[in-house]
Enzyme design. Structure first.
Site, PDB file in Angstrom:
ATOM      1  CG  HIS A 290      -0.300  -0.026   2.684  1.00 30.63           C
ATOM      2  ND1 HIS A 290       0.296   1.003   3.140  1.00 30.63           N
ATOM      3  CD2 HIS A 290      -0.289  -1.240   3.528  1.00 30.63           C
ATOM      4  CE1 HIS A 290       0.514   0.568   4.279  1.00 30.63           C
ATOM      5  NE2 HIS A 290       0.327  -0.718   4.639  1.00 30.63           N
ATOM      6  CG  HIS A 333       6.513   3.792  10.074  1.00 32.84           C
ATOM      7  ND1 HIS A 333       5.251   2.795  10.376  1.00 32.84           N
ATOM      8  CD2 HIS A 333       5.853   4.925  10.093  1.00 32.84           C
ATOM      9  CE1 HIS A 333       4.131   3.655  11.007  1.00 32.84           C
ATOM     10  NE2 HIS A 333       4.795   4.906  10.826  1.00 32.84           N
ATOM     11  CD  GLU A 339       3.845   8.771  11.570  1.00 29.34           C
ATOM     12  OE1 GLU A 339       3.144   8.102  12.277  1.00 29.34           O
ATOM     13  OE2 GLU A 339       4.428   8.561  10.578  1.00 29.34           O
ATOM     14  CE1 TYR A 348      -4.505   4.191  11.535  1.00 31.21           C
ATOM     15  CE2 TYR A 348      -3.247   3.512  13.406  1.00 31.21           C
ATOM     16  CZ  TYR A 348      -3.378   3.921  11.875  1.00 31.21           C
ATOM     17  OH  TYR A 348      -2.240   4.046  11.286  1.00 31.21           O
ATOM     18  CG  HIS A 363       3.905   7.309  17.107  1.00 36.15           C
ATOM     19  ND1 HIS A 363       3.058   6.847  16.536  1.00 36.15           N
ATOM     20  CD2 HIS A 363       3.897   6.714  18.495  1.00 36.15           C
ATOM     21  CE1 HIS A 363       2.245   5.729  17.149  1.00 36.15           C
ATOM     22  NE2 HIS A 363       2.751   5.836  18.193  1.00 36.15           N
ATOM     23  CG  HIS A 369       5.685   4.799  14.860  1.00 32.90           C
ATOM     24  ND1 HIS A 369       6.571   5.417  14.612  1.00 32.90           N
ATOM     25  CD2 HIS A 369       4.785   5.093  14.285  1.00 32.90           C
ATOM     26  CE1 HIS A 369       6.518   6.324  13.742  1.00 32.90           C
ATOM     27  NE2 HIS A 369       5.129   6.018  13.282  1.00 32.90           N
TER      28      HIS A 369
END
Length: 434
Positions: A290, A333, A339, A348, A363, A369
């Site tokens: 994605h 990542h 973020e 979520y 983060h 994370h």
């Protein structure tokens, strides 16, 4: 005073709109006639420099009962738990951080008194970076009005509807929609459906605008036509009003003997607007893997570096996931970007437990994370079929600058000090013999 129930909305992001609450109140053929109809005053409102390029120049001509300077002097007032960048009251830890939803106030609290700063970056005086706040209120502002000289305000309602009475008109905004009020616009918040809670991104930098679509082409993402601006509306009322402003990180109040929301007509490109997030046209993969979360960017505030945002406003809305042979949740990542996430409703997909509606997480730059251990196990073993993510809406404020939490946020009872434990179940599967 015009009837709010009769209001309609002007559509189109960034267009030059014109609207009048009384016939003929808006001058034709010029902006500043010697005498205005209805004996109004002309006042220009600019949120960019006069010489900004035409495509980015934002200014609005207003025709009002009294000019804004018809008021008393400002005096300092208690700013409560509102803070402004740079945050220097506490060290910024590299740890992953998460908070439960903040409780509703138990005593009468309006929008100004119920705002709490969670984090910030940059420097408001240098017009760089953002502030991130949570608002909570159980009573309207009455005869108080507010404007923010430090930045424009992006509201993300999570619980309860807002009725924003602004100088340029009225906007009704409910969860699932957003509201943007430009730097300097006066407004008051009323509560048509009871107590409210939500998030605010206070943007010190360049004004938010629509991102470029690139290879996506002419369609997709947020469309200009779906942004709604208010029509002219005014109050012609005398009384004991108060103007509160946020200026250089502090709050000030000033008396005024009439309602400051007295603009009878206006024309321009700088005005409050709302947007229904359900109208965002999601672009996603139909093959494998994605794309980056940038495909979900609704609005962006650029920095001096092309493609590196002062802040992006990103959403994770209902959508289909169809990628084949792919780990579908976000991959693990570490980012140069920082973020801050919030959840409006539902679950979520990368955090199925502990991240509740009204909650938030942070983060920061290069802090690792990704999906919690249980989500990894579930997604790794899933029978991949087309799956519709329904009844969910999360968002992210993503910034090129480290986002520093306030002392109150770090010490808050709402902070989940065991947040990192959601990754403690990650197992070693390495098989070097294969």
């Amino acid at each position: 005073m015009t009837n709010p129930s009769e209001l309609k909305y002007l559509n189109g992001f960034g267009n030059e709109h014109e609207t009048e609450a009384l016939p003929g109140a808006l001058p034709r053929g010029q902006f500043n006639p010697q005498r205005c109809e209805y004996q109004l005053y002309t006042e220009q409102f600019s949120t960019t420099a006069f010489t900004a390029p035409r495509h980015s120049n934002r200014r609005t001509w207003t025709y009002r009962i009294r000019p804004s300077i018809a008021m008393g002097d400002f005096t300092p007032m208690d700013k409560g738990l509102i803070r402004t960048a740079p945050i220097t009251e506490a060290d910024c830890p590299p740890n992953v951080l998460r908070w439960d939803a903040l409780p509703m106030p138990q005593v009468p609290t309006d929008f100004i008194d119920g705002m709490i700063t969670v984090a910030a970056n940059g420097d408001a005086r240098s017009q760089v970076g953002i502030g991130i706040h949570v608002y909570r209120a159980n009573t309207g502002m009455g005869q108080r009005v507010f404007y923010n000289a430090d930045g424009e305000m992006l509201f993300v309602p999570q619980q309860g509807a807002l009725l924003a009475y602004t100088e340029l008109g009225i906007l009704h905004v409910k969860p699932g929609e957003i509201l943007v009020i430009p730097r300097g616009i006066k407004f008051r918040i009323e509560l048509p459906e009871g107590p409210v809670r939500g998030y605010i991104c206070e943007n010190y930098g360049a004004a938010l605008h629509l991102p470029e679509r690139g290879p996506v082409g002419a369609n997709g993402y947020a469309n200009d036509r779906d942004f709604q601006y208010p029509v002219a509306w005014f109050e012609d009322q005398d009384g004991d009003y108060e103007v509160v402003t946020k200026f250089c990180g502090n709050l000030y109040r000033a008396p005024v003997d009439h309602s400051p929301l007295d603009v009878v007509a206006w024309v321009g490109t700088s005005a409050p607007y709302k947007y229904d997030l359900a109208r965002f046209n999601v672009i996603n993969t139909v093959s494998f893997d994605h794309p980056d979360p940038s495909i979900f960017t609704v609005l962006t505030s650029p920095s001096e570096s092309a493609g590196v945002a002062n802040v992006d406003f990103v959403i994770f809305p209902p959508r289909w996931m169809v990628a084949e042979n792919t780990f579908r949740p976000p991959w693990y990542h570490r980012n140069i970007m920082s973020e801050f996430m919030g959840l409006i409703e539902g679950v979520y997909d990368a955090k199925e437990k502990g991240f509740e509606p009204g909650g938030m997480s942070l983060h920061n730059c290069m802090t690792p994370h990704g999906p919690e251990a249980a989500v990894f196990e579930k997604a790794s073993a899933a029978d991949l079929k087309p799956e519709q993510y329904k009844d969910t809406l999360a968002f992210m404020f993503e910034s090129r600058y480290v986002i520093a939490p306030t002392r109150h946020a770090l010490e808050s009872d709402a902070r989940q000090h065991n947040y990192v434990d959601c990754w403690s179940g990650l197992k070693k599967y390495f098989n070097g013999d294969k």
